[in-house]
Design a protein around this motif. Structure first.
Motif, PDB file in Angstrom:
ATOM      1  N   LEU A  33       0.841  -1.210   0.000  1.00  0.00           N
ATOM      2  CA  LEU A  33       0.000   0.000   0.000  1.00  0.00           C
ATOM      3  C   LEU A  33       0.869   1.252   0.000  1.00  0.00           C
ATOM      4  O   LEU A  33       2.071   1.186   0.304  1.00  0.00           O
ATOM      5  N   PRO A  34       0.290   2.421  -0.298  1.00  0.00           N
ATOM      6  CA  PRO A  34       1.063   3.673  -0.243  1.00  0.00           C
ATOM      7  C   PRO A  34       1.562   3.966   1.171  1.00  0.00           C
ATOM      8  O   PRO A  34       1.038   3.415   2.146  1.00  0.00           O
ATOM      9  N   ALA A  35       2.558   4.857   1.263  1.00  0.00           N
ATOM     10  CA  ALA A  35       3.160   5.167   2.566  1.00  0.00           C
ATOM     11  C   ALA A  35       2.137   5.786   3.512  1.00  0.00           C
ATOM     12  O   ALA A  35       2.259   5.663   4.726  1.00  0.00           O
ATOM     13  N   MET A  36       1.131   6.450   2.959  1.00  0.00           N
ATOM     14  CA  MET A  36       0.086   7.047   3.787  1.00  0.00           C
ATOM     15  C   MET A  36      -1.254   6.808   3.109  1.00  0.00           C
ATOM     16  O   MET A  36      -1.432   7.171   1.954  1.00  0.00           O
ATOM     17  N   HIS A  37      -2.161   6.182   3.807  1.00  0.00           N
ATOM     18  CA  HIS A  37      -3.459   5.892   3.205  1.00  0.00           C
ATOM     19  C   HIS A  37      -4.527   5.835   4.284  1.00  0.00           C
ATOM     20  O   HIS A  37      -4.232   5.606   5.460  1.00  0.00           O
ATOM     21  N   ARG A  38      -5.758   6.033   3.867  1.00  0.00           N
ATOM     22  CA  ARG A  38      -6.877   6.000   4.812  1.00  0.00           C
ATOM     23  C   ARG A  38      -7.336   4.556   4.993  1.00  0.00           C
ATOM     24  O   ARG A  38      -7.425   3.797   4.018  1.00  0.00           O
ATOM     25  N   TYR A  59     -14.954  10.800  12.492  1.00  0.00           N
ATOM     26  CA  TYR A  59     -13.682  10.180  12.891  1.00  0.00           C
ATOM     27  C   TYR A  59     -13.079   9.452  11.698  1.00  0.00           C
ATOM     28  O   TYR A  59     -13.777   8.724  10.990  1.00  0.00           O
ATOM     29  N   VAL A  60     -11.781   9.647  11.483  1.00  0.00           N
ATOM     30  CA  VAL A  60     -11.085   9.052  10.339  1.00  0.00           C
ATOM     31  C   VAL A  60      -9.805   8.398  10.848  1.00  0.00           C
ATOM     32  O   VAL A  60      -9.160   8.917  11.761  1.00  0.00           O
ATOM     33  N   ILE A  61      -9.436   7.261  10.240  1.00  0.00           N
ATOM     34  CA  ILE A  61      -8.177   6.594  10.601  1.00  0.00           C
ATOM     35  C   ILE A  61      -7.258   6.594   9.382  1.00  0.00           C
ATOM     36  O   ILE A  61      -7.667   6.188   8.289  1.00  0.00           O
ATOM     37  N   TYR A  62      -6.037   7.083   9.560  1.00  0.00           N
ATOM     38  CA  TYR A  62      -5.013   7.011   8.514  1.00  0.00           C
ATOM     39  C   TYR A  62      -3.877   6.127   8.990  1.00  0.00           C
ATOM     40  O   TYR A  62      -3.534   6.136  10.175  1.00  0.00           O
ATOM     41  N   ARG A  63      -3.293   5.370   8.068  1.00  0.00           N
ATOM     42  CA  ARG A  63      -2.139   4.537   8.404  1.00  0.00           C
ATOM     43  C   ARG A  63      -0.897   5.123   7.729  1.00  0.00           C
ATOM     44  O   ARG A  63      -0.926   5.440   6.538  1.00  0.00           O
ATOM     45  N   ALA A  64       0.171   5.278   8.492  1.00  0.00           N
ATOM     46  CA  ALA A  64       1.397   5.890   7.966  1.00  0.00           C
ATOM     47  C   ALA A  64       2.570   4.926   8.115  1.00  0.00           C
ATOM     48  O   ALA A  64       2.694   4.250   9.143  1.00  0.00           O
ATOM     49  N   ARG A  65       3.406   4.894   7.092  1.00  0.00           N
ATOM     50  CA  ARG A  65       4.614   4.053   7.110  1.00  0.00           C
ATOM     51  C   ARG A  65       5.830   4.940   7.318  1.00  0.00           C
ATOM     52  O   ARG A  65       6.011   5.931   6.623  1.00  0.00           O
ATOM     53  N   ILE A  66       6.660   4.586   8.296  1.00  0.00           N
ATOM     54  CA  ILE A  66       7.824   5.396   8.642  1.00  0.00           C
ATOM     55  C   ILE A  66       9.072   4.521   8.578  1.00  0.00           C
ATOM     56  O   ILE A  66       9.042   3.365   9.030  1.00  0.00           O
ATOM     57  N   LYS A  67      10.146   5.051   8.046  1.00  0.00           N
ATOM     58  CA  LYS A  67      11.425   4.312   8.028  1.00  0.00           C
ATOM     59  C   LYS A  67      11.958   4.187   9.449  1.00  0.00           C
ATOM     60  O   LYS A  67      11.966   5.163  10.201  1.00  0.00           O
ATOM     61  N   LYS A  93      20.582  10.343  17.041  1.00  0.00           N
ATOM     62  CA  LYS A  93      19.256   9.944  17.511  1.00  0.00           C
ATOM     63  C   LYS A  93      18.288  11.113  17.355  1.00  0.00           C
ATOM     64  O   LYS A  93      18.623  12.253  17.674  1.00  0.00           O
ATOM     65  N   ALA A  94      17.090  10.813  16.881  1.00  0.00           N
ATOM     66  CA  ALA A  94      16.057  11.848  16.759  1.00  0.00           C
ATOM     67  C   ALA A  94      15.543  12.208  18.145  1.00  0.00           C
ATOM     68  O   ALA A  94      15.493  11.365  19.034  1.00  0.00           O
ATOM     69  N   VAL A  95      15.167  13.480  18.308  1.00  0.00           N
ATOM     70  CA  VAL A  95      14.618  13.914  19.595  1.00  0.00           C
ATOM     71  C   VAL A  95      13.212  13.347  19.781  1.00  0.00           C
ATOM     72  O   VAL A  95      12.843  12.912  20.858  1.00  0.00           O
ATOM     73  N   ARG A  96      12.447  13.330  18.698  1.00  0.00           N
ATOM     74  CA  ARG A  96      11.059  12.856  18.794  1.00  0.00           C
ATOM     75  C   ARG A  96      10.939  11.437  18.241  1.00  0.00           C
ATOM     76  O   ARG A  96      11.740  11.014  17.416  1.00  0.00           O
ATOM     77  N   SER A  97       9.929  10.734  18.689  1.00  0.00           N
ATOM     78  CA  SER A  97       9.753   9.336  18.293  1.00  0.00           C
ATOM     79  C   SER A  97       9.217   9.241  16.858  1.00  0.00           C
ATOM     80  O   SER A  97       8.726  10.230  16.294  1.00  0.00           O
ATOM     81  N   LEU A  98       9.285   8.038  16.315  1.00  0.00           N
ATOM     82  CA  LEU A  98       8.756   7.806  14.970  1.00  0.00           C
ATOM     83  C   LEU A  98       7.235   7.976  14.952  1.00  0.00           C
ATOM     84  O   LEU A  98       6.651   8.331  13.928  1.00  0.00           O
ATOM     85  N   ARG A  99       6.603   7.725  16.094  1.00  0.00           N
ATOM     86  CA  ARG A  99       5.153   7.936  16.192  1.00  0.00           C
ATOM     87  C   ARG A  99       4.812   9.409  16.021  1.00  0.00           C
ATOM     88  O   ARG A  99       3.834   9.758  15.345  1.00  0.00           O
ATOM     89  N   ASP A 124       8.431  -4.105  10.502  1.00  0.00           N
ATOM     90  CA  ASP A 124       9.339  -5.135   9.997  1.00  0.00           C
ATOM     91  C   ASP A 124      10.758  -4.591  10.143  1.00  0.00           C
ATOM     92  O   ASP A 124      10.977  -3.662  10.908  1.00  0.00           O
ATOM     93  N   ALA A 125      11.700  -5.154   9.407  1.00  0.00           N
ATOM     94  CA  ALA A 125      13.099  -4.743   9.588  1.00  0.00           C
ATOM     95  C   ALA A 125      13.346  -3.308   9.133  1.00  0.00           C
ATOM     96  O   ALA A 125      14.245  -2.639   9.631  1.00  0.00           O
ATOM     97  N   VAL A 126      12.529  -2.820   8.205  1.00  0.00           N
ATOM     98  CA  VAL A 126      12.794  -1.514   7.580  1.00  0.00           C
ATOM     99  C   VAL A 126      11.797  -0.441   8.027  1.00  0.00           C
ATOM    100  O   VAL A 126      12.174   0.718   8.175  1.00  0.00           O
ATOM    101  N   HIS A 127      10.539  -0.816   8.228  1.00  0.00           N
ATOM    102  CA  HIS A 127       9.493   0.180   8.489  1.00  0.00           C
ATOM    103  C   HIS A 127       8.762  -0.066   9.798  1.00  0.00           C
ATOM    104  O   HIS A 127       8.767  -1.174  10.326  1.00  0.00           O
ATOM    105  N   LYS A 128       8.100   1.004  10.269  1.00  0.00           N
ATOM    106  CA  LYS A 128       7.091   0.894  11.319  1.00  0.00           C
ATOM    107  C   LYS A 128       5.806   1.493  10.777  1.00  0.00           C
ATOM    108  O   LYS A 128       5.859   2.482  10.043  1.00  0.00           O
ATOM    109  N   TRP A 129       4.675   0.914  11.146  1.00  0.00           N
ATOM    110  CA  TRP A 129       3.375   1.445  10.724  1.00  0.00           C
ATOM    111  C   TRP A 129       2.600   1.922  11.949  1.00  0.00           C
ATOM    112  O   TRP A 129       2.543   1.216  12.967  1.00  0.00           O
ATOM    113  N   TYR A 130       2.025   3.097  11.822  1.00  0.00           N
ATOM    114  CA  TYR A 130       1.195   3.657  12.887  1.00  0.00           C
ATOM    115  C   TYR A 130      -0.158   4.019  12.306  1.00  0.00           C
ATOM    116  O   TYR A 130      -0.241   4.416  11.135  1.00  0.00           O
TER     117      TYR A 130
END
Length: 204
Positions: A33-38, A59-67, A93-99, A124-130
């Motif tokens: 799926l795309p990196a960001m989708h509803r 109310y809407v839910i979006y799913r985002a893929r982050i490296k 290290k990033a100051v803020r989380s991937l979330r 997975d090994a490369v991405h996180k999904w929120y």
């Protein structure tokens, strides 16, 4: 126990055969799926409800893929012209989380919606999904609901950009209280400015 309690127990045991199999299927599906989708509905209904989602209009839910992983310093050819202590390229290290990053990207993409909260769904090994719970502040159902219509106020625009969501507050260190947070409130910049200011108080 209600159904949501059983769901919660399932998600707690992520190493069980069922959840490992589901995770494998889901990560494969999300990669296509795309990196960001509803999403049509939340992948974790129990968690979505905990962070404020309701299955009703507005109310809407979006799913985002982050490296995943650390940030890399952007310098030409990996050369830093300076002191050796600043020559690191990889292990920043990033100051803020991937979330936080996921919330911000969805907030940018959907400028008319307000970001309410988010939660982890897969990695997975490369991405996180929120999955990010968004609210339409102009929908009549939202505006008429006294439990959520606080988000319709103009000062709630782009909460995610200013560290006002739960993930943003955590990154700012605002989960700490008392002596641990003496330099954090109202924000660390404001606390710094207040401590730098010289006050020569006398009777005037």
């Amino acid at each position: 126990m209600g159904a949501y309690k059983y769901l919660e127990e399932l998600w707690r045991k992520k190493q069980s055969d069922v959840m490992r199999f589901l995770a494998r299927l889901r990560t494969w599906e999300y990669r296509q799926l795309p990196a960001m989708h509803r999403c049509s509905r939340p992948s974790r209904p129990d968690k979505a409800r905990k962070v404020g989602y309701k299955a009703k209009q507005g109310y809407v839910i979006y799913r985002a893929r982050i490296k995943r992983g650390d940030r890399k310093k952007r310098v030409a050819k990996g050369i830093v012209y300076g002191k050796p202590c600043h020559q690191g390229i990889k292990h920043w290290k990033a100051v803020r989380s991937l979330r936080c990053v996921a919330e911000e990207r969805v907030g940018r993409k959907c400028g008319g919606l307000r970001v309410l909260n988010s939660y982890w769904v897969a990695q997975d090994a490369v991405h996180k999904w929120y999955e990010i719970v968004c609210v339409d502040p102009y929908h009549k159902v939202i505006r008429d609901d006294p439990r959520i219509n606080w988000i319709c106020q103009p000062r709630m625009k782009h909460r995610e950009m200013r560290g006002r969501t739960a993930a943003g507050r955590k990154a700012r260190g605002l989960l700490n209280k008392g002596r641990r947070a003496s330099k954090l409130r109202p924000s660390y910049q404001a606390a710094y400015k207040k401590h730098q200011l010289m006050r020569l108080r006398r009777f005037r």
